[in-house]
Design a protein around this motif. Structure first.
Motif, PDB file in Angstrom:
ATOM      1  N   ASP A 165      40.865  36.622 -15.665  1.00  0.00           N
ATOM      2  CA  ASP A 165      39.659  37.236 -14.624  1.00  0.00           C
ATOM      3  C   ASP A 165      38.995  38.446 -15.237  1.00  0.00           C
ATOM      4  O   ASP A 165      37.948  38.634 -14.460  1.00  0.00           O
ATOM      5  N   HIS A 166      39.371  39.014 -16.174  1.00  0.00           N
ATOM      6  CA  HIS A 166      38.613  39.844 -16.841  1.00  0.00           C
ATOM      7  C   HIS A 166      38.821  39.959 -18.219  1.00  0.00           C
ATOM      8  O   HIS A 166      39.696  39.712 -18.905  1.00  0.00           O
ATOM      9  N   MET A 167      37.806  40.554 -19.027  1.00  0.00           N
ATOM     10  CA  MET A 167      37.937  40.782 -20.331  1.00  0.00           C
ATOM     11  C   MET A 167      38.092  42.120 -20.874  1.00  0.00           C
ATOM     12  O   MET A 167      37.360  43.253 -20.098  1.00  0.00           O
ATOM     13  N   ILE A 168      38.424  42.382 -21.982  1.00  0.00           N
ATOM     14  CA  ILE A 168      38.208  43.721 -22.877  1.00  0.00           C
ATOM     15  C   ILE A 168      37.506  43.646 -23.714  1.00  0.00           C
ATOM     16  O   ILE A 168      37.547  42.967 -24.826  1.00  0.00           O
ATOM     17  N   VAL A 169      36.091  44.423 -23.510  1.00  0.00           N
ATOM     18  CA  VAL A 169      35.085  43.841 -24.744  1.00  0.00           C
ATOM     19  C   VAL A 169      35.002  45.075 -25.396  1.00  0.00           C
ATOM     20  O   VAL A 169      34.868  46.359 -25.136  1.00  0.00           O
ATOM     21  N   GLN A 170      34.683  44.753 -26.663  1.00  0.00           N
ATOM     22  CA  GLN A 170      34.493  45.788 -27.661  1.00  0.00           C
ATOM     23  C   GLN A 170      33.108  46.002 -28.014  1.00  0.00           C
ATOM     24  O   GLN A 170      32.515  44.673 -28.186  1.00  0.00           O
ATOM     25  N   ALA A 171      32.355  47.021 -27.970  1.00  0.00           N
ATOM     26  CA  ALA A 171      31.013  47.107 -28.085  1.00  0.00           C
ATOM     27  C   ALA A 171      30.679  48.358 -28.814  1.00  0.00           C
ATOM     28  O   ALA A 171      31.343  49.316 -29.018  1.00  0.00           O
ATOM     29  N   LYS A 172      29.341  48.386 -29.423  1.00  0.00           N
ATOM     30  CA  LYS A 172      28.913  49.645 -29.994  1.00  0.00           C
ATOM     31  C   LYS A 172      28.115  50.369 -29.462  1.00  0.00           C
ATOM     32  O   LYS A 172      27.057  49.879 -28.742  1.00  0.00           O
ATOM     33  N   ILE A 173      28.267  51.726 -29.001  1.00  0.00           N
ATOM     34  CA  ILE A 173      27.134  52.437 -28.132  1.00  0.00           C
ATOM     35  C   ILE A 173      26.025  52.283 -28.808  1.00  0.00           C
ATOM     36  O   ILE A 173      25.775  52.688 -29.873  1.00  0.00           O
ATOM     37  N   ALA A 174      24.897  52.050 -27.831  1.00  0.00           N
ATOM     38  CA  ALA A 174      23.382  52.171 -28.564  1.00  0.00           C
ATOM     39  C   ALA A 174      22.699  53.053 -27.848  1.00  0.00           C
ATOM     40  O   ALA A 174      22.594  53.203 -26.657  1.00  0.00           O
ATOM     41  N   GLY A 175      22.373  54.129 -28.740  1.00  0.00           N
ATOM     42  CA  GLY A 175      21.380  55.315 -28.351  1.00  0.00           C
ATOM     43  C   GLY A 175      22.358  56.570 -27.823  1.00  0.00           C
ATOM     44  O   GLY A 175      23.706  56.263 -28.138  1.00  0.00           O
ATOM     45  N   GLY A 176      21.863  57.546 -27.890  1.00  0.00           N
ATOM     46  CA  GLY A 176      22.691  58.924 -27.327  1.00  0.00           C
ATOM     47  C   GLY A 176      23.463  59.443 -28.600  1.00  0.00           C
ATOM     48  O   GLY A 176      23.386  59.021 -29.606  1.00  0.00           O
ATOM     49  N   PRO A 177      24.269  60.589 -28.205  1.00  0.00           N
ATOM     50  CA  PRO A 177      24.891  61.219 -29.446  1.00  0.00           C
ATOM     51  C   PRO A 177      25.820  60.524 -30.075  1.00  0.00           C
ATOM     52  O   PRO A 177      26.235  60.913 -31.266  1.00  0.00           O
ATOM     53  N   ASN A 178      26.486  59.433 -29.378  1.00  0.00           N
ATOM     54  CA  ASN A 178      27.598  58.536 -30.167  1.00  0.00           C
ATOM     55  C   ASN A 178      27.058  57.156 -30.614  1.00  0.00           C
ATOM     56  O   ASN A 178      27.718  56.369 -30.770  1.00  0.00           O
ATOM     57  N   ASP A 179      25.801  57.356 -30.787  1.00  0.00           N
ATOM     58  CA  ASP A 179      25.264  55.923 -31.348  1.00  0.00           C
ATOM     59  C   ASP A 179      26.082  55.528 -32.489  1.00  0.00           C
ATOM     60  O   ASP A 179      26.239  55.979 -33.400  1.00  0.00           O
ATOM     61  N   GLY A 180      26.314  54.024 -32.321  1.00  0.00           N
ATOM     62  CA  GLY A 180      26.972  53.324 -33.373  1.00  0.00           C
ATOM     63  C   GLY A 180      28.574  53.305 -33.198  1.00  0.00           C
ATOM     64  O   GLY A 180      29.294  52.743 -33.995  1.00  0.00           O
ATOM     65  N   ALA A 181      29.104  54.158 -32.416  1.00  0.00           N
ATOM     66  CA  ALA A 181      30.712  54.439 -32.061  1.00  0.00           C
ATOM     67  C   ALA A 181      30.992  53.107 -31.270  1.00  0.00           C
ATOM     68  O   ALA A 181      30.352  52.521 -30.526  1.00  0.00           O
ATOM     69  N   HIS A 182      32.242  52.889 -31.417  1.00  0.00           N
ATOM     70  CA  HIS A 182      32.625  51.747 -30.798  1.00  0.00           C
ATOM     71  C   HIS A 182      33.775  52.314 -29.511  1.00  0.00           C
ATOM     72  O   HIS A 182      34.080  53.173 -29.428  1.00  0.00           O
TER      73      HIS A 182
END
Ligand SMILES: Cc1cc2nc3c(=O)[nH]c(=O)nc-3n(C[C@H](O)[C@H](O)[C@H](O)COP(=O)(O)OP(=O)(O)OC[C@H]3O[C@@H](n4cnc5c(N)ncnc54)[C@H](O)[C@@H]3O)c2cc1C
Length: 391
Positions: A165-182
Protein backbone atom coordinates in the motif's frame (compact mmCIF):
# COMPACT_ATOMS: atom_id res chain seq x y z
CA UNK A 1 36.52 -17.52 14.57
CA UNK A 2 33.08 -19.03 14.11
CA UNK A 3 31.78 -20.90 17.16
CA UNK A 4 29.06 -23.54 17.02
CA UNK A 5 25.51 -22.22 17.27
CA UNK A 6 24.34 -21.73 20.85
CA UNK A 7 21.59 -24.03 22.06
CA UNK A 8 18.91 -21.30 21.87
CA UNK A 9 19.62 -20.86 18.15
CA UNK A 10 19.62 -24.61 17.57
CA UNK A 11 16.14 -24.62 19.11
CA UNK A 12 15.04 -21.71 16.90
CA UNK A 13 16.48 -23.53 13.87
CA UNK A 14 14.50 -26.65 14.76
CA UNK A 15 11.23 -24.74 15.23
CA UNK A 16 11.55 -22.79 11.97
CA UNK A 17 12.55 -25.94 10.11
CA UNK A 18 9.44 -27.72 11.39
CA UNK A 19 7.27 -24.77 10.30
CA UNK A 20 8.82 -24.81 6.83
CA UNK A 21 8.45 -28.60 6.50
CA UNK A 22 4.86 -28.64 7.75
CA UNK A 23 3.30 -25.46 6.37
CA UNK A 24 5.27 -24.34 3.30
CA UNK A 25 7.06 -27.16 1.47
CA UNK A 26 3.90 -29.30 1.05
CA UNK A 27 2.27 -26.41 -0.87
CA UNK A 28 5.07 -25.57 -3.30
CA UNK A 29 3.65 -27.53 -6.22
CA UNK A 30 0.21 -25.99 -5.71
CA UNK A 31 1.85 -22.56 -5.74
CA UNK A 32 3.84 -23.40 -8.86
CA UNK A 33 0.66 -24.39 -10.70
CA UNK A 34 -1.38 -21.45 -9.31
CA UNK A 35 0.60 -18.27 -9.97
CA UNK A 36 2.50 -18.60 -6.68
CA UNK A 37 -0.62 -18.66 -4.48
CA UNK A 38 -1.11 -20.91 -1.45
CA UNK A 39 -4.25 -23.09 -1.29
CA UNK A 40 -7.32 -21.39 0.28
CA UNK A 41 -7.00 -21.05 4.06
CA UNK A 42 -3.29 -21.87 4.12
CA UNK A 43 -2.25 -18.21 4.16
CA UNK A 44 -3.97 -17.70 7.51
CA UNK A 45 -2.30 -20.81 8.97
CA UNK A 46 1.09 -19.60 7.80
CA UNK A 47 0.50 -16.14 9.26
CA UNK A 48 -0.47 -17.63 12.62
CA UNK A 49 2.69 -19.76 12.73
CA UNK A 50 4.87 -16.79 11.73
CA UNK A 51 3.34 -14.75 14.56
CA UNK A 52 3.73 -17.61 17.05
CA UNK A 53 7.40 -17.92 16.10
CA UNK A 54 7.84 -14.11 16.35
CA UNK A 55 9.26 -13.97 12.82
CA UNK A 56 7.41 -10.86 11.67
CA UNK A 57 9.83 -7.93 11.22
CA UNK A 58 12.54 -10.16 12.67
CA UNK A 59 15.24 -7.59 11.85
CA UNK A 60 13.55 -4.63 13.55
CA UNK A 61 14.54 -3.93 17.17
CA UNK A 62 11.89 -4.46 19.84
CA UNK A 63 11.75 -0.71 20.61
CA UNK A 64 10.61 -0.15 17.01
CA UNK A 65 8.03 -2.92 17.30
CA UNK A 66 9.87 -5.86 15.72
CA UNK A 67 11.20 -9.19 16.98
CA UNK A 68 14.74 -7.83 17.27
CA UNK A 69 16.58 -11.04 16.43
CA UNK A 70 20.38 -10.98 16.33
CA UNK A 71 22.02 -11.22 12.91
CA UNK A 72 23.06 -14.78 13.68
CA UNK A 73 19.48 -15.72 14.58
CA UNK A 74 18.26 -14.06 11.38
CA UNK A 75 20.81 -16.00 9.35
CA UNK A 76 19.53 -19.20 10.95
CA UNK A 77 15.92 -18.29 10.08
CA UNK A 78 16.79 -17.13 6.55
CA UNK A 79 18.61 -20.36 5.88
CA UNK A 80 15.50 -22.35 6.77
CA UNK A 81 13.11 -20.25 4.71
CA UNK A 82 15.61 -20.47 1.85
CA UNK A 83 14.75 -24.19 1.66
CA UNK A 84 11.36 -23.30 0.16
CA UNK A 85 10.56 -22.44 -3.46
CA UNK A 86 7.99 -20.07 -4.98
CA UNK A 87 8.74 -17.21 -2.58
CA UNK A 88 6.62 -18.91 0.09
CA UNK A 89 9.33 -18.06 2.63
CA UNK A 90 8.56 -14.38 2.19
CA UNK A 91 5.95 -14.79 4.94
CA UNK A 92 8.89 -13.92 7.23
CA UNK A 93 9.14 -10.16 6.86
CA UNK A 94 12.16 -7.86 7.13
CA UNK A 95 11.17 -4.22 6.58
CA UNK A 96 14.01 -1.82 5.84
CA UNK A 97 15.75 -1.20 9.17
CA UNK A 98 17.49 2.03 8.10
CA UNK A 99 14.14 3.52 7.12
CA UNK A 100 12.46 2.46 10.37
CA UNK A 101 15.32 4.03 12.34
CA UNK A 102 15.36 7.26 10.35
CA UNK A 103 11.58 7.70 10.34
CA UNK A 104 10.17 10.66 12.25
CA UNK A 105 7.60 10.05 15.00
CA UNK A 106 4.78 10.87 12.58
CA UNK A 107 6.24 8.58 9.90
CA UNK A 108 6.50 5.79 12.46
CA UNK A 109 2.83 6.16 13.31
CA UNK A 110 1.69 6.29 9.69
CA UNK A 111 4.04 3.85 7.94
CA UNK A 112 6.77 1.99 9.78
CA UNK A 113 4.98 0.73 12.92
CA UNK A 114 1.92 -0.54 10.98
CA UNK A 115 4.34 -2.20 8.52
CA UNK A 116 6.21 -3.88 11.35
CA UNK A 117 2.87 -5.07 12.79
CA UNK A 118 1.91 -6.51 9.40
CA UNK A 119 -0.99 -4.08 8.93
CA UNK A 120 0.64 -2.22 6.03
CA UNK A 121 3.00 -3.46 3.31
CA UNK A 122 5.90 -1.60 1.75
CA UNK A 123 7.85 -2.03 -1.47
CA UNK A 124 11.02 -0.40 -2.80
CA UNK A 125 11.22 1.63 -5.98
CA UNK A 126 14.86 2.38 -6.76
CA UNK A 127 15.74 0.77 -10.11
CA UNK A 128 14.84 2.41 -13.41
CA UNK A 129 15.07 1.45 -17.06
CA UNK A 130 18.43 3.25 -17.33
CA UNK A 131 19.70 2.73 -13.76
CA UNK A 132 20.14 -0.63 -12.03
CA UNK A 133 23.72 -1.44 -11.03
CA UNK A 134 24.54 2.26 -11.32
CA UNK A 135 22.04 3.60 -8.79
CA UNK A 136 23.47 7.09 -9.11
CA UNK A 137 22.12 7.19 -12.69
CA UNK A 138 18.48 7.36 -11.55
CA UNK A 139 16.48 10.10 -13.20
CA UNK A 140 13.39 10.21 -11.02
CA UNK A 141 13.30 13.76 -9.75
CA UNK A 142 11.91 15.36 -6.60
CA UNK A 143 11.24 19.04 -7.18
CA UNK A 144 10.37 21.17 -4.16
CA UNK A 145 7.11 23.07 -4.33
CA UNK A 146 6.62 25.06 -1.12
CA UNK A 147 6.01 22.44 1.60
CA UNK A 148 5.73 19.62 -0.94
CA UNK A 149 7.85 17.67 -3.40
CA UNK A 150 6.68 16.74 -6.88
CA UNK A 151 8.05 13.37 -8.04
CA UNK A 152 8.46 12.43 -11.69
CA UNK A 153 9.97 9.24 -13.09
CA UNK A 154 9.45 5.58 -13.84
CA UNK A 155 10.55 2.69 -11.64
CA UNK A 156 11.25 -0.86 -12.80
CA UNK A 157 10.98 -4.26 -11.09
CA UNK A 158 9.03 -2.91 -8.09
CA UNK A 159 8.79 -6.17 -6.15
CA UNK A 160 5.58 -6.82 -4.19
CA UNK A 161 3.87 -3.71 -5.56
CA UNK A 162 0.70 -5.80 -6.03
CA UNK A 163 0.62 -6.52 -2.27
CA UNK A 164 1.87 -3.10 -1.10
CA UNK A 165 0.00 0.00 0.00
CA UNK A 166 3.06 2.25 -0.03
CA UNK A 167 6.40 2.56 -1.76
CA UNK A 168 9.77 3.81 -0.61
CA UNK A 169 10.85 5.79 -3.65
CA UNK A 170 14.41 6.91 -4.33
CA UNK A 171 14.68 10.17 -6.28
CA UNK A 172 17.18 12.93 -6.99
CA UNK A 173 16.49 16.39 -5.65
CA UNK A 174 15.92 18.83 -8.53
CA UNK A 175 16.89 22.43 -7.84
CA UNK A 176 17.87 24.14 -4.60
CA UNK A 177 21.09 23.81 -2.60
CA UNK A 178 21.02 19.97 -2.71
CA UNK A 179 20.39 19.67 -6.44
CA UNK A 180 21.27 16.12 -7.57
CA UNK A 181 21.34 14.64 -4.05
CA UNK A 182 19.51 11.35 -3.43
CA UNK A 183 16.52 11.23 -1.12
CA UNK A 184 13.91 8.65 -0.13
CA UNK A 185 10.18 9.29 0.15
CA UNK A 186 7.17 7.42 1.46
CA UNK A 187 4.61 7.38 -1.35
CA UNK A 188 1.19 5.79 -0.86
CA UNK A 189 0.25 3.80 -3.95
CA UNK A 190 -3.13 5.58 -4.05
CA UNK A 191 -1.47 9.02 -4.49
CA UNK A 192 -2.64 10.71 -7.71
CA UNK A 193 -0.03 10.27 -10.47
CA UNK A 194 1.13 6.80 -9.35
CA UNK A 195 0.23 4.21 -12.01
CA UNK A 196 1.28 0.73 -13.10
CA UNK A 197 2.69 0.92 -16.63
CA UNK A 198 2.69 -2.86 -17.06
CA UNK A 199 3.39 -6.04 -15.13
CA UNK A 200 5.94 -8.16 -17.03
CA UNK A 201 6.16 -11.95 -16.53
CA UNK A 202 9.35 -13.19 -14.82
CA UNK A 203 11.22 -16.49 -14.63
CA UNK A 204 9.89 -17.56 -11.22
CA UNK A 205 6.30 -18.33 -10.21
CA UNK A 206 5.72 -15.98 -7.27
CA UNK A 207 2.54 -14.30 -6.07
CA UNK A 208 4.67 -11.15 -5.72
CA UNK A 209 4.84 -9.24 -9.00
CA UNK A 210 7.49 -6.76 -10.17
CA UNK A 211 5.64 -4.11 -12.21
CA UNK A 212 6.94 -0.99 -13.89
CA UNK A 213 5.46 1.94 -11.97
CA UNK A 214 5.17 5.51 -13.25
CA UNK A 215 5.24 8.58 -11.02
CA UNK A 216 3.79 11.50 -12.95
CA UNK A 217 3.62 14.78 -11.05
CA UNK A 218 3.18 12.91 -7.77
CA UNK A 219 2.79 15.52 -5.03
CA UNK A 220 3.83 14.46 -1.53
CA UNK A 221 4.22 16.59 1.62
CA UNK A 222 7.82 17.28 2.65
CA UNK A 223 7.03 15.25 5.80
CA UNK A 224 7.10 12.14 3.54
CA UNK A 225 10.86 12.57 3.02
CA UNK A 226 12.86 9.97 4.98
CA UNK A 227 15.83 11.61 6.69
CA UNK A 228 17.53 14.56 5.03
CA UNK A 229 18.03 15.49 1.40
CA UNK A 230 21.22 13.61 0.51
CA UNK A 231 20.58 10.60 2.79
CA UNK A 232 19.11 8.40 0.05
CA UNK A 233 22.22 6.43 -0.86
CA UNK A 234 23.24 5.86 2.78
CA UNK A 235 20.02 3.99 3.56
CA UNK A 236 20.21 1.87 0.42
CA UNK A 237 23.85 0.94 1.15
CA UNK A 238 22.96 -0.38 4.61
CA UNK A 239 19.97 -2.21 3.13
CA UNK A 240 22.21 -3.81 0.46
CA UNK A 241 24.65 -5.05 3.10
CA UNK A 242 21.87 -6.63 5.13
CA UNK A 243 20.10 -8.18 2.15
CA UNK A 244 23.32 -9.55 0.69
CA UNK A 245 23.99 -11.44 3.91
CA UNK A 246 20.43 -12.77 4.07
CA UNK A 247 20.47 -13.76 0.38
CA UNK A 248 23.63 -15.74 1.12
CA UNK A 249 21.87 -17.44 4.06
CA UNK A 250 18.81 -18.28 1.93
CA UNK A 251 21.08 -19.69 -0.79
CA UNK A 252 22.62 -22.02 1.81
CA UNK A 253 19.14 -23.26 2.71
CA UNK A 254 18.28 -23.83 -0.95
CA UNK A 255 21.52 -25.73 -1.51
CA UNK A 256 20.92 -27.91 1.54
CA UNK A 257 17.43 -28.85 0.33
CA UNK A 258 18.72 -29.60 -3.16
CA UNK A 259 21.55 -31.76 -1.85
CA UNK A 260 19.17 -33.66 0.46
CA UNK A 261 16.63 -34.28 -2.30
CA UNK A 262 19.22 -35.18 -4.95
CA UNK A 263 21.00 -37.54 -2.54
CA UNK A 264 17.74 -39.31 -1.64
CA UNK A 265 16.93 -39.69 -5.34
CA UNK A 266 20.43 -40.92 -6.19
CA UNK A 267 20.16 -43.57 -3.47
CA UNK A 268 16.84 -44.92 -4.74
CA UNK A 269 17.14 -44.55 -8.48
CA UNK A 270 18.35 -47.75 -10.12
CA UNK A 271 20.15 -47.32 -13.42
CA UNK A 272 22.05 -50.13 -15.15
CA UNK A 273 21.12 -52.35 -12.18
CA UNK A 274 22.75 -50.14 -9.55
CA UNK A 275 21.75 -47.06 -7.55
CA UNK A 276 22.82 -43.79 -9.14
CA UNK A 277 24.74 -43.02 -5.97
CA UNK A 278 27.16 -45.83 -6.85
CA UNK A 279 28.42 -43.96 -9.90
CA UNK A 280 31.43 -41.75 -9.47
CA UNK A 281 30.12 -39.00 -11.75
CA UNK A 282 27.08 -38.57 -9.50
CA UNK A 283 29.04 -38.96 -6.25
CA UNK A 284 31.41 -36.21 -7.35
CA UNK A 285 28.51 -33.83 -8.06
CA UNK A 286 27.12 -34.46 -4.58
CA UNK A 287 30.55 -34.16 -2.97
CA UNK A 288 31.32 -30.85 -4.65
CA UNK A 289 27.88 -29.52 -3.70
CA UNK A 290 28.23 -30.45 -0.04
CA UNK A 291 31.73 -29.03 0.23
CA UNK A 292 30.71 -25.72 -1.33
CA UNK A 293 27.63 -25.51 0.89
CA UNK A 294 29.77 -25.91 3.98
CA UNK A 295 32.15 -23.17 2.86
CA UNK A 296 29.25 -20.79 2.17
CA UNK A 297 27.56 -21.58 5.47
CA UNK A 298 30.73 -20.86 7.44
CA UNK A 299 31.02 -17.50 5.68
CA UNK A 300 27.41 -16.64 6.46
CA UNK A 301 27.52 -17.58 10.15
CA UNK A 302 30.88 -15.91 10.69
CA UNK A 303 29.68 -12.74 8.96
CA UNK A 304 26.44 -12.69 10.95
CA UNK A 305 28.48 -12.93 14.15
CA UNK A 306 30.69 -10.08 12.93
CA UNK A 307 27.58 -7.91 12.51
CA UNK A 308 26.42 -8.82 16.01
CA UNK A 309 29.90 -7.99 17.30
CA UNK A 310 29.75 -4.51 15.73
CA UNK A 311 32.82 -5.02 13.57
CA UNK A 312 33.99 -2.31 11.12
CA UNK A 313 31.15 -1.62 8.70
CA UNK A 314 33.56 -0.93 5.81
CA UNK A 315 35.07 -4.39 6.15
CA UNK A 316 31.59 -5.91 6.57
CA UNK A 317 30.60 -4.24 3.29
CA UNK A 318 33.33 -6.17 1.43
CA UNK A 319 32.60 -9.38 3.32
CA UNK A 320 28.86 -9.18 2.57
CA UNK A 321 29.75 -8.87 -1.10
CA UNK A 322 31.96 -11.99 -0.82
CA UNK A 323 29.28 -14.01 0.98
CA UNK A 324 26.54 -13.01 -1.50
CA UNK A 325 28.78 -13.66 -4.50
CA UNK A 326 29.99 -17.04 -3.29
CA UNK A 327 26.72 -18.36 -1.86
CA UNK A 328 24.55 -17.31 -4.83
CA UNK A 329 26.95 -18.79 -7.38
CA UNK A 330 27.35 -21.90 -5.22
CA UNK A 331 23.56 -22.42 -5.02
CA UNK A 332 23.23 -22.01 -8.79
CA UNK A 333 25.92 -24.65 -9.35
CA UNK A 334 24.19 -26.98 -6.88
CA UNK A 335 20.81 -26.47 -8.61
CA UNK A 336 22.35 -27.23 -11.99
CA UNK A 337 23.88 -30.45 -10.64
CA UNK A 338 20.62 -31.42 -8.93
CA UNK A 339 18.71 -31.07 -12.22
CA UNK A 340 21.33 -33.28 -13.86
CA UNK A 341 21.05 -35.94 -11.15
CA UNK A 342 17.23 -35.99 -11.43
CA UNK A 343 17.53 -36.37 -15.21
CA UNK A 344 14.21 -35.85 -17.05
CA UNK A 345 12.39 -35.42 -13.73
CA UNK A 346 14.62 -32.45 -13.02
CA UNK A 347 13.03 -30.66 -15.96
CA UNK A 348 9.49 -31.02 -14.57
CA UNK A 349 7.98 -28.04 -12.78
CA UNK A 350 6.74 -30.33 -10.02
CA UNK A 351 10.37 -31.10 -9.15
CA UNK A 352 12.15 -28.95 -6.59
CA UNK A 353 15.38 -28.88 -8.59
CA UNK A 354 13.60 -27.46 -11.65
CA UNK A 355 12.02 -24.70 -9.57
CA UNK A 356 15.21 -23.77 -7.76
CA UNK A 357 17.15 -23.89 -11.04
CA UNK A 358 14.96 -21.02 -12.25
CA UNK A 359 14.44 -19.22 -8.98
CA UNK A 360 18.04 -19.05 -7.76
CA UNK A 361 19.15 -17.28 -10.93
CA UNK A 362 17.91 -13.96 -9.60
CA UNK A 363 20.25 -14.18 -6.60
CA UNK A 364 23.15 -13.57 -9.00
CA UNK A 365 21.45 -10.38 -10.20
CA UNK A 366 19.43 -8.51 -7.55
CA UNK A 367 20.88 -6.50 -4.70
CA UNK A 368 23.96 -6.07 -6.87
CA UNK A 369 24.82 -8.55 -9.63
CA UNK A 370 27.86 -10.84 -9.30
CA UNK A 371 29.96 -8.45 -11.39
CA UNK A 372 29.15 -5.61 -9.00
CA UNK A 373 30.03 -7.78 -5.98
CA UNK A 374 33.38 -8.65 -7.59
CA UNK A 375 33.99 -4.99 -8.23
CA UNK A 376 33.28 -4.15 -4.56
CA UNK A 377 35.52 -6.99 -3.36
CA UNK A 378 38.41 -5.97 -5.61
CA UNK A 379 38.03 -2.35 -4.51
CA UNK A 380 38.11 -3.37 -0.85
CA UNK A 381 41.14 -5.61 -1.43
CA UNK A 382 43.06 -2.76 -3.04
CA UNK A 383 42.10 -0.37 -0.24
CA UNK A 384 42.43 -2.59 2.84
CA UNK A 385 44.48 -5.65 1.90
CA UNK A 386 43.90 -9.39 2.30
CA UNK A 387 44.26 -9.64 6.07
CA UNK A 388 41.56 -7.07 6.89
CA UNK A 389 39.05 -8.79 4.64
CA UNK A 390 39.71 -12.41 5.48
CA UNK A 391 40.66 -12.17 9.15
C1 LIG B 1 12.89 -10.14 -10.02
C2 LIG B 1 13.51 -8.83 -9.75
C3 LIG B 1 13.12 -8.11 -8.63
C4 LIG B 1 13.66 -6.85 -8.36
N1 LIG B 1 13.18 -6.12 -7.32
C5 LIG B 1 13.54 -4.82 -7.21
C6 LIG B 1 12.88 -3.96 -6.27
O1 LIG B 1 12.01 -4.39 -5.51
N2 LIG B 1 13.24 -2.64 -6.24
C7 LIG B 1 14.21 -2.15 -7.05
O2 LIG B 1 14.49 -0.96 -6.96
N3 LIG B 1 14.88 -2.95 -7.91
C8 LIG B 1 14.56 -4.26 -8.03
N4 LIG B 1 15.18 -5.06 -8.95
C9 LIG B 1 16.26 -4.52 -9.76
C10 LIG B 1 17.61 -5.19 -9.55
O3 LIG B 1 18.18 -4.77 -8.34
C11 LIG B 1 18.48 -4.85 -10.77
O4 LIG B 1 17.96 -5.61 -11.86
C12 LIG B 1 19.95 -5.14 -10.58
O5 LIG B 1 20.52 -4.27 -9.64
C13 LIG B 1 20.74 -5.04 -11.89
O6 LIG B 1 20.43 -3.85 -12.55
P1 LIG B 1 19.99 -3.90 -14.10
O7 LIG B 1 18.97 -4.95 -14.27
O8 LIG B 1 19.62 -2.54 -14.53
O9 LIG B 1 21.28 -4.36 -14.88
P2 LIG B 1 22.46 -3.40 -15.47
O10 LIG B 1 22.90 -2.44 -14.44
O11 LIG B 1 22.01 -2.87 -16.77
O12 LIG B 1 23.59 -4.48 -15.73
C14 LIG B 1 23.46 -5.46 -16.77
C15 LIG B 1 24.61 -6.44 -16.62
O13 LIG B 1 25.83 -5.75 -16.73
C16 LIG B 1 26.65 -6.01 -15.61
N5 LIG B 1 27.42 -4.82 -15.27
C17 LIG B 1 26.95 -3.62 -14.86
N6 LIG B 1 27.95 -2.79 -14.57
C18 LIG B 1 29.09 -3.48 -14.79
C19 LIG B 1 30.48 -3.18 -14.67
N7 LIG B 1 30.87 -1.99 -14.22
N8 LIG B 1 31.37 -4.13 -14.99
C20 LIG B 1 30.96 -5.34 -15.43
N9 LIG B 1 29.67 -5.69 -15.56
C21 LIG B 1 28.75 -4.77 -15.25
C22 LIG B 1 25.69 -6.37 -14.50
O14 LIG B 1 26.32 -7.14 -13.51
C23 LIG B 1 24.64 -7.15 -15.26
O15 LIG B 1 25.09 -8.47 -15.41
C24 LIG B 1 14.67 -6.34 -9.22
C25 LIG B 1 15.09 -7.07 -10.32
C26 LIG B 1 14.50 -8.29 -10.60
C27 LIG B 1 14.92 -9.04 -11.85
Amino acid sequence: MFDALPRSLRELQKRVRAFVDEELIPHEVHAEMNHGELPPGQGARVKARVDALALRAMNIPAELGGSGLSYLAQAVVSEQIGRVTNGLGWCVTTPALGVAEAASDAQRTIWTLPTVRGERTECYAITEEGAGSDVDAIQTSARRDDKHYVLDGEKWHVTSYNHADHMIVQAKIAGGPNDGAHALFFVDVETPGVAVVRTPAYTHTYSHHHPIVALRGVRVPETNRIGAEGDGLTFTQSWFRYERLMIAARCCGAAERLIDEATAFARDRIVFAAPLSDYQAVRFMLADSLTELWAARLMVYRLAQAHDGGEDVKVLHGQCAMAKLYASEMANRVADRAVQIFGGRGYMRENVAERFFRELRIDRIWEGASEIQRDIIAGQLLKRGTARLTG
